[in-house]
Design a protein around this motif. Structure first.
Motif, PDB file in Angstrom:
ATOM      1  N   SER A 196       0.244  -9.520 -32.418  1.00  0.00           N
ATOM      2  CA  SER A 196      -0.283  -9.182 -31.095  1.00  0.00           C
ATOM      3  C   SER A 196      -1.162 -10.324 -30.605  1.00  0.00           C
ATOM      4  O   SER A 196      -1.557 -11.196 -31.375  1.00  0.00           O
ATOM      5  CB  SER A 196      -1.107  -7.899 -31.167  1.00  0.00           C
ATOM      6  OG  SER A 196      -2.274  -8.113 -31.938  1.00  0.00           O
ATOM      7  N   ARG A 197      -1.489 -10.316 -29.342  1.00  0.00           N
ATOM      8  CA  ARG A 197      -2.324 -11.372 -28.766  1.00  0.00           C
ATOM      9  C   ARG A 197      -3.691 -11.444 -29.452  1.00  0.00           C
ATOM     10  O   ARG A 197      -4.275 -12.510 -29.591  1.00  0.00           O
ATOM     11  CB  ARG A 197      -2.478 -11.132 -27.264  1.00  0.00           C
ATOM     12  CG  ARG A 197      -3.200 -12.241 -26.517  1.00  0.00           C
ATOM     13  CD  ARG A 197      -3.126 -12.026 -25.022  1.00  0.00           C
ATOM     14  NE  ARG A 197      -1.822 -12.414 -24.493  1.00  0.00           N
ATOM     15  CZ  ARG A 197      -1.541 -13.635 -24.058  1.00  0.00           C
ATOM     16  NH1 ARG A 197      -2.465 -14.583 -24.082  1.00  0.00           N
ATOM     17  NH2 ARG A 197      -0.349 -13.915 -23.579  1.00  0.00           N
ATOM     18  N   SER A 198      -4.192 -10.285 -29.878  1.00  0.00           N
ATOM     19  CA  SER A 198      -5.531 -10.245 -30.480  1.00  0.00           C
ATOM     20  C   SER A 198      -5.553 -10.701 -31.941  1.00  0.00           C
ATOM     21  O   SER A 198      -6.621 -10.860 -32.530  1.00  0.00           O
ATOM     22  CB  SER A 198      -6.100  -8.828 -30.391  1.00  0.00           C
ATOM     23  OG  SER A 198      -5.313  -7.933 -31.155  1.00  0.00           O
ATOM     24  N   GLU A 199      -4.378 -10.933 -32.512  1.00  0.00           N
ATOM     25  CA  GLU A 199      -4.302 -11.236 -33.946  1.00  0.00           C
ATOM     26  C   GLU A 199      -4.933 -12.574 -34.314  1.00  0.00           C
ATOM     27  O   GLU A 199      -5.298 -12.797 -35.471  1.00  0.00           O
ATOM     28  CB  GLU A 199      -2.846 -11.202 -34.412  1.00  0.00           C
ATOM     29  CG  GLU A 199      -2.702 -10.813 -35.867  1.00  0.00           C
ATOM     30  CD  GLU A 199      -1.402 -10.064 -36.141  1.00  0.00           C
ATOM     31  OE1 GLU A 199      -0.692 -10.473 -37.060  1.00  0.00           O
ATOM     32  OE2 GLU A 199      -1.113  -9.092 -35.424  1.00  0.00           O
ATOM     33  N   TYR A 231       2.344 -17.244 -27.914  1.00  0.00           N
ATOM     34  CA  TYR A 231       1.361 -17.164 -26.826  1.00  0.00           C
ATOM     35  C   TYR A 231       0.903 -18.583 -26.468  1.00  0.00           C
ATOM     36  O   TYR A 231      -0.237 -18.967 -26.754  1.00  0.00           O
ATOM     37  CB  TYR A 231       0.169 -16.298 -27.235  1.00  0.00           C
ATOM     38  CG  TYR A 231       0.552 -14.906 -27.673  1.00  0.00           C
ATOM     39  CD1 TYR A 231       0.977 -13.952 -26.743  1.00  0.00           C
ATOM     40  CD2 TYR A 231       0.492 -14.541 -29.027  1.00  0.00           C
ATOM     41  CE1 TYR A 231       1.342 -12.671 -27.141  1.00  0.00           C
ATOM     42  CE2 TYR A 231       0.854 -13.255 -29.425  1.00  0.00           C
ATOM     43  CZ  TYR A 231       1.275 -12.328 -28.487  1.00  0.00           C
ATOM     44  OH  TYR A 231       1.633 -11.063 -28.890  1.00  0.00           O
ATOM     45  N   THR A 253      -0.408  -2.980 -37.805  1.00  0.00           N
ATOM     46  CA  THR A 253      -1.769  -2.525 -38.128  1.00  0.00           C
ATOM     47  C   THR A 253      -1.942  -2.391 -39.637  1.00  0.00           C
ATOM     48  O   THR A 253      -2.942  -2.848 -40.210  1.00  0.00           O
ATOM     49  CB  THR A 253      -2.067  -1.178 -37.454  1.00  0.00           C
ATOM     50  OG1 THR A 253      -1.956  -1.338 -36.034  1.00  0.00           O
ATOM     51  CG2 THR A 253      -3.463  -0.695 -37.797  1.00  0.00           C
ATOM     52  N   TYR A 311       1.834 -18.234 -33.944  1.00  0.00           N
ATOM     53  CA  TYR A 311       1.131 -17.453 -32.920  1.00  0.00           C
ATOM     54  C   TYR A 311       1.134 -18.194 -31.579  1.00  0.00           C
ATOM     55  O   TYR A 311       1.416 -17.612 -30.529  1.00  0.00           O
ATOM     56  CB  TYR A 311      -0.297 -17.176 -33.378  1.00  0.00           C
ATOM     57  CG  TYR A 311      -1.173 -16.535 -32.323  1.00  0.00           C
ATOM     58  CD1 TYR A 311      -1.258 -15.148 -32.206  1.00  0.00           C
ATOM     59  CD2 TYR A 311      -1.901 -17.317 -31.436  1.00  0.00           C
ATOM     60  CE1 TYR A 311      -2.052 -14.559 -31.230  1.00  0.00           C
ATOM     61  CE2 TYR A 311      -2.698 -16.735 -30.454  1.00  0.00           C
ATOM     62  CZ  TYR A 311      -2.768 -15.362 -30.362  1.00  0.00           C
ATOM     63  OH  TYR A 311      -3.545 -14.787 -29.380  1.00  0.00           O
ATOM     64  N   GLY A 338      -7.802 -13.415 -33.797  1.00  0.00           N
ATOM     65  CA  GLY A 338      -9.125 -13.092 -34.335  1.00  0.00           C
ATOM     66  C   GLY A 338      -9.077 -12.803 -35.822  1.00  0.00           C
ATOM     67  O   GLY A 338     -10.000 -13.164 -36.568  1.00  0.00           O
TER      68      GLY A 338
END
Length: 232
Positions: free
Chosen positions: A95-98, A130, A62, A126, A100
């Motif tokens: 993370s999976r949302s990274e 994933y 973060t 990434y 974005g």
């Protein structure tokens, strides 16, 4: 002051203390005067960043992202390079949302230098983590209105070698191959050239049956021509 602000300030102050006016004009001209530079060339920049990155190697993801976003707000281009170096250190913990965040950076102060690092290095790693995200994101990004997002969709698998999803690569090129845009034409050629080192037959066959822009075709066959493997 939070940790991200602290790191950002440390990097900015370090760069400010090592600015080089002799290098600055040439570096800015090379980037078409779109960005300001401190005049710190890559070897020295990496040397200056090494102790800072080491000091904060246990940084939370973060805080790492927040620091990178702060560095992207800085005027000097070296700060964007530092942001990407910082993200590179944490790419295996993304993370999976990274994805974005990566897309946000693709469209922020965009030019080939940062876009290519993000597309091939950060996004590339990434999608290895994933793999289920590679196809849907690439399919979405290749239709983006943003030039740099489209360029990135071509470069995601640039370093995949034998792990390349060949069908997806060729389908993405099919979507973009008629664009009369230098940065798309060049990216297609680059992607084909890199993949030709893994599967030369597939690239030659693709170009035999697919009409690509001359620059894409020339760049795509460059490595094979240099090796004497094609004569067209």
């Amino acid at each position: 002051m939070g940790v991200p602000e602290q790191i950002k300030n440390e990097i900015v102050h370090t760069f400010q203390n090592h600015r080089n006016e002799e290098n600055r004009d040439g570096m800015e001209a090379y980037m078409k005067n779109q960005f300001l530079f401190y005049g710190i060339k890559t070897p020295e920049r990496k040397k200056l960043l090494t102790p800072i990155l080491k000091e904060y190697q246990l940084l939370s993801q973060t805080d790492r992202i927040r620091t990178a976003l702060l560095l992207f707000e800085e005027a000097a281009r070296e700060c964007q390079y530092a942001a990407l170096a910082l993200l590179e250190k944490g790419k295996k913990r993304a993370s999976r949302s990274e994805i974005g965040i990566y897309k946000e950076l693709l469209v922020t102060k965009s030019w080939w230098d940062t876009v290519d690092m993000i597309g091939s290095n950060l996004c590339g790693e990434y999608f290895k983590k994933y793999p289920d995200m590679l196809k849907p994101i690439t399919e979405k990004w290749r239709h983006s209105r943003n030039l740099w997002v489209r360029r990135s969709s071509i470069l995601h698998q640039l370093k995949y070698k034998g792990q390349t999803n060949e069908k997806l690569l060729f389908e993405t090129i099919d979507v973009l191959k008629d664009e009369k845009e230098f940065f798309i034409e060049k990216a297609i050629g680059w992607a084909l050239r890199e993949y030709s080192k893994t599967n030369s037959e597939a690239v030659v066959n693709y170009l035999d049956y697919t009409e690509c822009r001359p620059l894409s075709r020339r760049e795509g066959l460059k490595w094979l021509k240099n090796k004497g493997m094609v004569h067209q």
